[in-house]
Design a protein around this motif. Structure first.
Motif, PDB file in Angstrom:
ATOM      1  N   CYS A   1       1.012  -1.211  -0.073  1.00 21.83           N
ATOM      2  CA  CYS A   1       0.058  -0.055   0.011  1.00 21.83           C
ATOM      3  C   CYS A   1       0.803   1.157   0.013  1.00 21.83           C
ATOM      4  CB  CYS A   1      -0.816  -0.168   1.311  1.00 21.83           C
ATOM      5  SG  CYS A   1      -1.738   1.512   1.479  1.00 21.83           S
ATOM      6  N   PRO A   2       0.741   2.012  -1.116  1.00 21.85           N
ATOM      7  CA  PRO A   2       1.778   3.091  -1.152  1.00 21.85           C
ATOM      8  C   PRO A   2       1.564   4.272  -0.201  1.00 21.85           C
ATOM      9  CG  PRO A   2       0.465   2.805  -3.030  1.00 21.85           C
ATOM     10  CD  PRO A   2       0.124   1.852  -2.295  1.00 21.85           C
ATOM     11  N   GLU A   3       0.116   4.340   0.188  1.00 20.08           N
ATOM     12  CA  GLU A   3      -0.055   5.260   1.543  1.00 20.08           C
ATOM     13  C   GLU A   3       0.284   4.902   2.929  1.00 20.08           C
ATOM     14  OE1 GLU A   3      -3.929   5.369  -1.470  1.00 20.08           O
ATOM     15  OE2 GLU A   3      -2.462   3.894  -0.777  1.00 20.08           O
ATOM     16  N   ILE A   4       0.662   3.625   3.090  1.00 22.09           N
ATOM     17  CA  ILE A   4       1.076   3.079   4.374  1.00 22.09           C
ATOM     18  C   ILE A   4       2.254   2.333   4.218  1.00 22.09           C
ATOM     19  CG2 ILE A   4       0.293   1.826   6.330  1.00 22.09           C
ATOM     20  CD1 ILE A   4      -1.843   4.033   5.750  1.00 22.09           C
ATOM     21  N   PRO A   5       3.195   3.257   4.427  1.00 24.99           N
ATOM     22  CA  PRO A   5       4.547   2.596   4.079  1.00 24.99           C
ATOM     23  C   PRO A   5       5.079   1.415   5.209  1.00 24.99           C
ATOM     24  CG  PRO A   5       4.994   4.953   3.977  1.00 24.99           C
ATOM     25  CD  PRO A   5       3.605   4.778   4.367  1.00 24.99           C
ATOM     26  N   GLY A   6       5.440   0.556   4.699  1.00 27.99           N
ATOM     27  CA  GLY A   6       5.508  -0.681   5.801  1.00 27.99           C
ATOM     28  C   GLY A   6       4.264  -1.763   5.682  1.00 27.99           C
ATOM     29  N   ALA A   7       3.496  -1.286   5.163  1.00 22.51           N
ATOM     30  CA  ALA A   7       2.106  -2.468   4.857  1.00 22.51           C
ATOM     31  C   ALA A   7       2.544  -3.157   3.796  1.00 22.51           C
ATOM     32  CB  ALA A   7       0.978  -1.763   4.920  1.00 22.51           C
ATOM     33  N   ASN A   8       2.477  -4.478   3.724  1.00 20.72           N
ATOM     34  CA  ASN A   8       2.879  -5.490   2.894  1.00 20.72           C
ATOM     35  C   ASN A   8       2.017  -6.682   2.989  1.00 20.72           C
ATOM     36  OD1 ASN A   8       5.264  -3.751   1.500  1.00 20.72           O
ATOM     37  ND2 ASN A   8       5.911  -4.241   3.631  1.00 20.72           N
TER      38      ASN A   8
END
Length: 71
Positions: free
Chosen positions: A20-27
């Motif tokens: 998610c590009p809006e939430i860095p670290g969310a994969n």
């Protein structure tokens, strides 16, 4: 646009990976696109919960706390 985020999904061999590009670290990842998106959803929830808890640790004792809704 309430609680909506962008999911980028890519295939990597037998796996699907998402972020998610809006939430860095969310994969996320999974054997199917759906599994990858579910994994990403869980990651977004965890990241946002952690960031909220971390941010609230520094709030002064006398500060007012209100809830706002966007969207």
């Amino acid at each position: 646009m309430r609680n909506e985020f962008t999911a980028i999904v890519e295939r990597d061999g037998d796996w699907f990976v998402s972020y998610c590009p809006e939430i860095p670290g969310a994969n996320g990842q999974g054997r199917s696109k759906e599994e990858s998106l579910e994994s990403l959803t869980q990651a977004i929830e965890l990241v946002l919960e952690d960031r909220r808890e971390d941010a609230l640790r520094g709030v002064p004792a006398g500060a007012l706390r209100e809830t706002v809704t966007v969207g």
